[in-house]
Design a protein around this motif. Structure first.
Motif, PDB file in Angstrom:
ATOM      1  N   TYR A 685      -3.754   5.976  11.047  1.00 22.07           N
ATOM      2  CA  TYR A 685      -3.043   6.881  11.695  1.00 22.07           C
ATOM      3  C   TYR A 685      -1.609   7.308  11.464  1.00 22.07           C
ATOM      4  O   TYR A 685      -1.225   7.065  11.291  1.00 22.07           O
ATOM      5  CB  TYR A 685      -2.891   6.040  13.308  1.00 22.07           C
ATOM      6  N   ALA A 686      -2.162   9.135  11.566  1.00 28.25           N
ATOM      7  CA  ALA A 686      -1.099   9.597  11.454  1.00 28.25           C
ATOM      8  C   ALA A 686      -0.606  10.834  13.187  1.00 28.25           C
ATOM      9  O   ALA A 686      -1.295  10.922  13.536  1.00 28.25           O
ATOM     10  CB  ALA A 686      -1.338  10.742  10.811  1.00 28.25           C
ATOM     11  N   SER A 687       0.303  10.866  12.948  1.00 28.71           N
ATOM     12  CA  SER A 687       1.243  10.925  14.344  1.00 28.71           C
ATOM     13  C   SER A 687       2.261  11.505  14.062  1.00 28.71           C
ATOM     14  O   SER A 687       3.259  11.911  13.821  1.00 28.71           O
ATOM     15  CB  SER A 687       1.470   9.733  15.247  1.00 28.71           C
ATOM     16  N   ASP A 688       2.445  12.445  15.154  1.00 29.33           N
ATOM     17  CA  ASP A 688       3.349  14.159  15.560  1.00 29.33           C
ATOM     18  C   ASP A 688       3.984  13.239  16.450  1.00 29.33           C
ATOM     19  O   ASP A 688       3.868  13.883  17.526  1.00 29.33           O
ATOM     20  CB  ASP A 688       3.012  15.230  15.132  1.00 29.33           C
ATOM     21  N   PHE A 689       5.671  13.685  16.114  1.00 27.50           N
ATOM     22  CA  PHE A 689       6.374  13.418  17.265  1.00 27.50           C
ATOM     23  C   PHE A 689       7.586  14.465  17.587  1.00 27.50           C
ATOM     24  O   PHE A 689       8.624  13.806  18.113  1.00 27.50           O
ATOM     25  CB  PHE A 689       7.838  12.199  16.955  1.00 27.50           C
ATOM     26  N   GLY A 690       6.982  15.523  17.406  1.00 24.07           N
ATOM     27  CA  GLY A 690       7.913  17.339  17.368  1.00 24.07           C
ATOM     28  C   GLY A 690       9.197  16.982  16.566  1.00 24.07           C
ATOM     29  O   GLY A 690       9.222  16.908  15.254  1.00 24.07           O
ATOM     30  N   ASP A 691      10.058  16.897  16.869  1.00 28.98           N
ATOM     31  CA  ASP A 691      11.696  17.285  16.404  1.00 28.98           C
ATOM     32  C   ASP A 691      11.942  15.927  16.189  1.00 28.98           C
ATOM     33  O   ASP A 691      13.081  15.696  14.723  1.00 28.98           O
ATOM     34  CB  ASP A 691      12.889  17.433  17.723  1.00 28.98           C
ATOM     35  N   PHE A 692      11.483  14.805  16.288  1.00 28.92           N
ATOM     36  CA  PHE A 692      12.073  13.967  16.103  1.00 28.92           C
ATOM     37  C   PHE A 692      10.674  13.528  14.592  1.00 28.92           C
ATOM     38  O   PHE A 692      11.239  11.947  14.128  1.00 28.92           O
ATOM     39  CB  PHE A 692      11.852  12.141  16.963  1.00 28.92           C
ATOM     40  N   GLY A 693       9.930  14.226  13.739  1.00 23.66           N
ATOM     41  CA  GLY A 693       9.005  13.825  12.905  1.00 23.66           C
ATOM     42  C   GLY A 693       7.988  13.282  12.772  1.00 23.66           C
ATOM     43  O   GLY A 693       7.196  13.291  13.556  1.00 23.66           O
ATOM     44  N   THR A 694       7.955  13.209  11.860  1.00 22.16           N
ATOM     45  CA  THR A 694       6.507  12.379  11.397  1.00 22.16           C
ATOM     46  C   THR A 694       6.026  11.358  11.311  1.00 22.16           C
ATOM     47  O   THR A 694       7.231  10.176  10.375  1.00 22.16           O
ATOM     48  CB  THR A 694       5.103  13.331  10.857  1.00 22.16           C
ATOM     49  N   PRO A 744      -3.417 -17.054   0.260  1.00 21.09           N
ATOM     50  CA  PRO A 744      -3.661 -16.975   1.842  1.00 21.09           C
ATOM     51  C   PRO A 744      -4.954 -16.796   2.727  1.00 21.09           C
ATOM     52  O   PRO A 744      -5.505 -15.525   1.614  1.00 21.09           O
ATOM     53  CB  PRO A 744      -2.929 -15.977   2.076  1.00 21.09           C
ATOM     54  N   LYS A 745      -5.194 -17.777   3.148  1.00 18.99           N
ATOM     55  CA  LYS A 745      -6.316 -17.530   4.009  1.00 18.99           C
ATOM     56  C   LYS A 745      -5.885 -16.307   4.645  1.00 18.99           C
ATOM     57  O   LYS A 745      -7.680 -15.652   5.470  1.00 18.99           O
ATOM     58  CB  LYS A 745      -6.316 -18.163   4.641  1.00 18.99           C
ATOM     59  N   PHE A 746      -5.472 -15.766   5.420  1.00 23.91           N
ATOM     60  CA  PHE A 746      -4.934 -14.514   6.216  1.00 23.91           C
ATOM     61  C   PHE A 746      -3.575 -14.079   5.409  1.00 23.91           C
ATOM     62  O   PHE A 746      -2.183 -14.905   5.496  1.00 23.91           O
ATOM     63  CB  PHE A 746      -4.627 -14.642   7.534  1.00 23.91           C
ATOM     64  N   ARG A 747      -3.997 -11.996   5.174  1.00 24.66           N
ATOM     65  CA  ARG A 747      -2.464 -11.578   4.493  1.00 24.66           C
ATOM     66  C   ARG A 747      -3.094 -10.411   5.800  1.00 24.66           C
ATOM     67  O   ARG A 747      -3.620  -9.667   5.631  1.00 24.66           O
ATOM     68  CB  ARG A 747      -3.462 -11.182   2.838  1.00 24.66           C
ATOM     69  N   ALA A 748      -2.071 -10.095   6.155  1.00 27.47           N
ATOM     70  CA  ALA A 748      -1.645  -8.503   6.957  1.00 27.47           C
ATOM     71  C   ALA A 748      -1.011  -7.648   6.140  1.00 27.47           C
ATOM     72  O   ALA A 748       0.313  -8.457   5.869  1.00 27.47           O
ATOM     73  CB  ALA A 748      -1.568  -8.577   8.242  1.00 27.47           C
ATOM     74  N   THR A 749      -1.128  -6.517   6.215  1.00 23.99           N
ATOM     75  CA  THR A 749       0.111  -5.865   5.765  1.00 23.99           C
ATOM     76  C   THR A 749       0.220  -4.028   6.959  1.00 23.99           C
ATOM     77  O   THR A 749      -0.665  -3.439   6.844  1.00 23.99           O
ATOM     78  CB  THR A 749       0.408  -4.797   4.815  1.00 23.99           C
ATOM     79  N   LEU A 750       1.332  -4.175   7.891  1.00 28.93           N
ATOM     80  CA  LEU A 750       1.837  -3.019   8.657  1.00 28.93           C
ATOM     81  C   LEU A 750       2.682  -2.107   7.772  1.00 28.93           C
ATOM     82  O   LEU A 750       3.899  -3.024   7.742  1.00 28.93           O
ATOM     83  CB  LEU A 750       1.970  -3.388   9.981  1.00 28.93           C
ATOM     84  N   GLY A 751       1.845  -0.740   8.051  1.00 28.37           N
ATOM     85  CA  GLY A 751       3.464  -0.186   7.403  1.00 28.37           C
ATOM     86  C   GLY A 751       3.404   1.035   7.814  1.00 28.37           C
ATOM     87  O   GLY A 751       2.610   1.780   9.139  1.00 28.37           O
ATOM     88  N   ALA A 752       4.667   1.525   7.829  1.00 25.70           N
ATOM     89  CA  ALA A 752       5.070   3.214   8.908  1.00 25.70           C
ATOM     90  C   ALA A 752       5.531   4.197   7.475  1.00 25.70           C
ATOM     91  O   ALA A 752       7.016   3.352   6.945  1.00 25.70           O
ATOM     92  CB  ALA A 752       5.610   2.579  10.062  1.00 25.70           C
ATOM     93  N   PHE A 753       5.412   4.897   7.667  1.00 22.56           N
ATOM     94  CA  PHE A 753       5.737   6.186   6.347  1.00 22.56           C
ATOM     95  C   PHE A 753       6.495   6.883   7.925  1.00 22.56           C
ATOM     96  O   PHE A 753       6.028   7.934   8.304  1.00 22.56           O
ATOM     97  CB  PHE A 753       5.132   6.687   5.975  1.00 22.56           C
ATOM     98  N   TRP A 754       8.281   7.394   7.605  1.00 24.61           N
ATOM     99  CA  TRP A 754       8.301   8.068   8.670  1.00 24.61           C
ATOM    100  C   TRP A 754       9.043   9.459   7.784  1.00 24.61           C
ATOM    101  O   TRP A 754       9.844   9.277   6.713  1.00 24.61           O
ATOM    102  CB  TRP A 754       9.172   7.622   9.601  1.00 24.61           C
ATOM    103  N   LYS A 755       8.884  10.026   7.963  1.00 28.24           N
ATOM    104  CA  LYS A 755       9.658  12.128   7.716  1.00 28.24           C
ATOM    105  C   LYS A 755      10.319  13.345   8.234  1.00 28.24           C
ATOM    106  O   LYS A 755       9.340  13.207   9.344  1.00 28.24           O
ATOM    107  CB  LYS A 755       8.460  12.353   6.604  1.00 28.24           C
ATOM    108  N   ARG A 756      11.109  13.044   8.433  1.00 29.98           N
ATOM    109  CA  ARG A 756      11.203  14.928   9.022  1.00 29.98           C
ATOM    110  C   ARG A 756      12.982  14.922   8.381  1.00 29.98           C
ATOM    111  O   ARG A 756      13.995  14.644   7.895  1.00 29.98           O
ATOM    112  CB  ARG A 756      12.647  13.930  10.580  1.00 29.98           C
ATOM    113  N   GLY A 757      12.497  16.710   8.531  1.00 28.94           N
ATOM    114  CA  GLY A 757      13.448  17.646   7.478  1.00 28.94           C
ATOM    115  C   GLY A 757      13.504  16.294   5.709  1.00 28.94           C
ATOM    116  O   GLY A 757      12.394  16.545   5.172  1.00 28.94           O
TER     117      GLY A 757
END
Length: 870
Positions: A685-694, A744-757
């Motif tokens: 999912y891609a989100s845009d927070f304006g002046d706070f970046g994406t 592992p019977k269960f494995r999950a990866t949560l990622g967040a890539f923040w970019k501003r300027g």
């Protein structure tokens, strides 16, 4: 020296993050929000988008690979894809060629493609037990991350499409084609606690030597240092009788490097590697293209083996060759190269692609800082470095692929694809220096003798047909059938049927049924390594050998598989999609390394033995220590050695039975039926927070369960009727537990890539469920002793990277894999610093952490990187 977990608040962080963000997804790891990437894997249809794929495809971009820190492709895949697990530690030669597994299956069950063409395997086969045993998959450490445009991971059986061994799936690595610009990166890092100092310098450049042509070249120089995650050596330190004896007889032991942490076997090897890759093409116009790509790499790697005490190598007068003892190293000098040339373009209304690929891997095996005890005792001389022999493997593949549209009056023209493939594989072992296998051989690794040497080959010819139709606009059906003929295994036919139905623009269902047929690698069939030591003989008999036939094995059969999968794709909004796919894989005649079978072991005696220990031998045999035919094993080993077993293994100095000796062998066998079931989830999912970046969010998860459904019986020549036949299983319980419980019977990866300027921050949180292995309790026979469960408890692992673009072409990054320096669960007290682990002159395991850990045993890795684009 003791390493501790510094703690982590990440479980809470993940819970809050999941609660604060919407359900995000994408059919892949980082495609655009609309799933618009065009894929070439898993389909013969030109121009198919990832979001429209009838099979689960995950995509990894070059940027995602770069943000993993360590310059290693296996690590990059494992950190981003929960269904991929990287091997954390390898014993003996496997330390230099760590492998990966997809969906908990063997590395041999995943087909590796480079630009859509089959990649050759390594010559260094794993002879370990468990899920990595027998692996001879491609050594992808020679594929440079900076050369990659993106990776397509097909998580579905694809034997009918690409080759009958693609049971777990396909990883297709697509190289860059840029004809201008490039990048230079320099990376340096190390583990938080100790060792693993790494640097890598890489450069990629594209240019156009002539009009309508491109050449893209990548070079890399990489060096990685040793790490150590062991404990003290209880053999020469601590309050026990063995340590007191050695220190009184050989006080120089205290001068051995790193005393008392002298047994350095637990840790990473040191690696020096130089690699180059090239991708080139010429466009004739009209869609016709001549293309070529290739790679060349050289690796020099060294790994510590168990330390030896001074009394291991002594003169006839009893004077030690190494007064303080010694720390032998096993080393390889590996050269790997491949080249592909091809021509493709339109053919009437369809297309053609004709190509030839040749790949070769050569592994020279060496031992350093060692010696030959029997040679020194007999002659007063021993080398300290040995050339133990060589492995060599090659693959030559020639392919013709055709596609053609057919108008059937349906919603869209049908796409008919077909092709031919001819492949030749070779594998060989070259014997080493005579000093490496004289008598007891080089300490830490017995050399390969002329009895082990040989050259082997096979050819394979296959044809396939693939038909893709759309009866209505919303319904896609894709069917494939493939016939293969092996020069050594005859004929087989496999199929695949895939379908997808879009119930609306926002929701689609999809499913697949397929079969597979994996012929044993030549290495599995012909690897030979029989070690003759002063007090024992052990090793691996070739499955396709006279000695193996004498035990009733009679060579290997192909593995056969049946795959089912079903799932759905959900697109509730332009930037939001969800995919969930369940799978079921049955593998019959799974190839595994067998249990060890003994002609005798220690005080266990062969039939007809008479001597001072005869009564003890009879008692042991009557108590079911040995539940198979010792005589058959003894005779088979004698056959493998050319007719007889050296007398010094059988008799002590008084002519009596050598009660410390043993004769034991293993071989690769069709050992079990294995069922793998699970669920894959991907999201973006891609989100845009304006002046706070994406922020680009990603969530991937995998549930995977391996279950051994049955074990093959012992061959008739080995069988002896006993009251407890379970003790003579073809596959030992330690390997079976690893097969079922080391993924592992269960494995999950949560990622967040923040970019501003000029700033960007990449965060990745991975969860690993509990895994465990089984060990024999120290001091007990592995045939009779009690078992101990060795767990790696569930854990959250945090990765982070901060990047600043200081100038337009220059960026600086700092980051960490395993930011909070989390270690696996320590092994129990009875397995650490236990005097029972010590026996005579041999140092036993002083490792703190289970080597099955899915996130390694080294703790946190911290790094910095500078990148320059031009």
């Amino acid at each position: 020296m003791h390493f501790r977990d510094t703690g982590s608040f990440t479980a809470l962080a993940v819970t809050l993050a999941l609660a604060a963000t919407p359900a995000f997804a994408q059919d892949g790891a980082a495609p655009p929000p609309d799933g618009g990437d065009i894929i070439v894997t898993g389909t013969r249809v030109t121009g198919l988008r990832a979001a429209d794929s009838p099979a689960p495809i995950q995509l990894l971009s070059a940027a995602e690979l770069a943000r993993t820190g360590q310059p290693d492709l296996i690590q990059a895949l494992a950190q981003n894809l929960p269904s991929v697990q990287a091997q954390a530690f390898g014993s003996d030669l496997q330390a230099h060629n760590l492998q990966m597994k997809l969906r908990g299956l063997s590395p041999n069950h995943t087909l590796i493609l480079l630009n859509g063409k089959r990649r050759h395997g390594t010559a260094n086969v794993s002879i370990a037990g468990g899920p990595y045993g027998g692996s001879a998959a491609p050594d992808i450490s020679f594929i440079l991350p900076l050369s990659i445009d993106h990776i397509e991971v097909l998580q579905d059986g694809a034997a009918a499409q690409y080759g009958t061994d693609a049971i777990a799936g396909v990883i297709n690595i697509i190289q860059k084609k840029a004809d201008h610009g490039g990048m230079i990166t320099a990376t340096g890092g190390r583990y938080f606690d100790e060792g693993g100092k790494t640097y890598a310098v890489s450069a990629n450049v594209g240019f156009a030597p002539i009009e309508n042509a491109f050449v893209n070249v990548t070079v890399e120089k990489k060096k990685k240092g040793f790490s150590f995650r062991g404990d003290i050596n209880p053999q020469v330190f601590g309050d026990n009788a063995v340590a007191r004896r050695y220190l009184s007889l050989y006080p120089a032991i205290r001068t051995l490097p790193n005393y008392p942490y002298t047994n350095r076997i637990m840790g990473d090897p040191s690696i020096e590697q130089t690699s180059v890759m090239a991708n080139a093409g010429y466009d004739f116009g009209g869609g016709y293209e001549l293309y070529a790509f290739g790679s060349y790499g050289h690796k020099y790697a060294r790994a510590y083996e168990n330390v030896r005490t001074p009394d291991v190598i002594v003169s006839a007068a009893g004077v030690p060759f190494y007064p303080a003892g010694f720390q032998p190293l096993e080393a390889i000098r590996e050269t790997d190269y491949a080249v592909t040339t091809g021509f493709k373009g339109p053919l009437g209304a369809g297309t053609f692609d004709i190509a030839s690929t040749y790949g070769d891997d050569f592994v020279g095996v060496h031992v350093e800082n060692s010696g030959n005890a029997q040679l020194y005792r007999a002659t007063g001389f021993t080398p300290t470095e040995f050339h133990n022999g060589d492995f060599k493997a090659s693959q030559w593949t020639n392919t013709l692929d055709l596609t053609y549209p057919i108008e059937l009056g349906l919603a869209e023209p049908a796409n008919l694809a077909g092709g031919l493939e001819w492949r030749r594989d070779t594998y060989g072992i070259v014997s080493g220096d005579p000093a490496s296998y004289y008598g007891g051989g080089a300490q830490s690794f017995f050399g390969y003798s002329p009895n082990d040497a040989g050259n082997h080959r096979r050819t394979n010819f296959s044809q396939y047909l693939d038909l893709s139709i759309k009866p209505v606009a919303a319904w896609l059906i894709d069917g494939a059938i493939r016939h293969e003929h092996y020069s050594d295994f005859g004929d087989t036919t496999v199929f695949k049927l895939t379908s997808r139905y879009d119930l609306s623009d926002a929701f689609a269902i999809r499913g697949t049924v397929s079969t597979g047929f994996r012929a044993p690698t030549l290495a599995e069939g012909f690897y030979s390594g029989i070690n003759v030591a002063p007090s024992g003989i052990s090793g691996v008999l070739p499955a396709n050998s006279a000695a193996g036939a004498a035990l009733g094995f009679g060579g290997l059969k192909p593995e056969k598989s049946t795959n089912f999968s079903a799932g759905f794709v959900f697109h509730p909004a332009k930037r939001l999609s969800v995919t969930i796919d369940g799978y079921w894989i049955d593998i019959r005649d799974r190839i595994l390394i067998s249990s060890s079978f003994y002609g005798f072991r220690g005080q266990y005696c062969p039939q007809g033995y008479a001597g001072s220990n005869a009564s003890r031998c009879v008692a042991y045999n009557a108590d079911n220590y040995l539940t198979y035919n010792q005589t058959s094993v003894y005779n088979a080993v004698a056959t493998a050695l050319g007719g007889s077993i050296p007398s010094y293994v059988l008799l002590d100095v008084n002519g009596e039975r050598n009660i410390d000796g043993s004769v034991a062998v293993q071989t690769f066998v069709n050992g079990a039926k294995v069922r793998t079931r699970g669920i894959d989830f991907t999201a973006n999912y891609a989100s845009d927070f304006g002046d706070f970046g994406t922020v680009d969010w990603s969530l991937t998860a995998n549930y995977n369960e391996n279950q051994v459904r049955g074990i093959s019986g012992l061959p008739a020549p080995l069988y002896v009727n006993r009251t407890d036949p379970s003790r003579s299983a073809l596959i030992d319980r330690y390997s079976l537990v690893q097969l079922e419980n080391s993924t592992p019977k269960f494995r999950a990866t949560l990622g967040a890539f923040w970019k501003r300027g000029i700033f960007s921050l990449n965060l990745r949180e991975s969860y690993y469920s509990r895994v465990y292995a089984l060990e024999s309790t120290p001091g007990n026979s592995p045939l009779r002793g009690a078992d101990t469960i060795v767990p790696v408890n569930a854990a959250f692992i945090t990765d982070a990277e901060l990047t600043v673009q200081v100038l337009k072409p220059v960026s600086l990054s700092i980051g960490a894999n395993n930011l909070f320096n989390h270690y696996p669960t320590e092994r129990s007290a009875e397995n650490i610093r236990n005097p029972q682990l010590i026996s005579g002159s041999r140092a036993y395991s002083s490792n703190l952490y289970p080597t099955i850990s899915p996130y390694g045993i080294n703790g946190g890795y911290y790094y910095g990187r500078i990148s320059v684009k031009f």
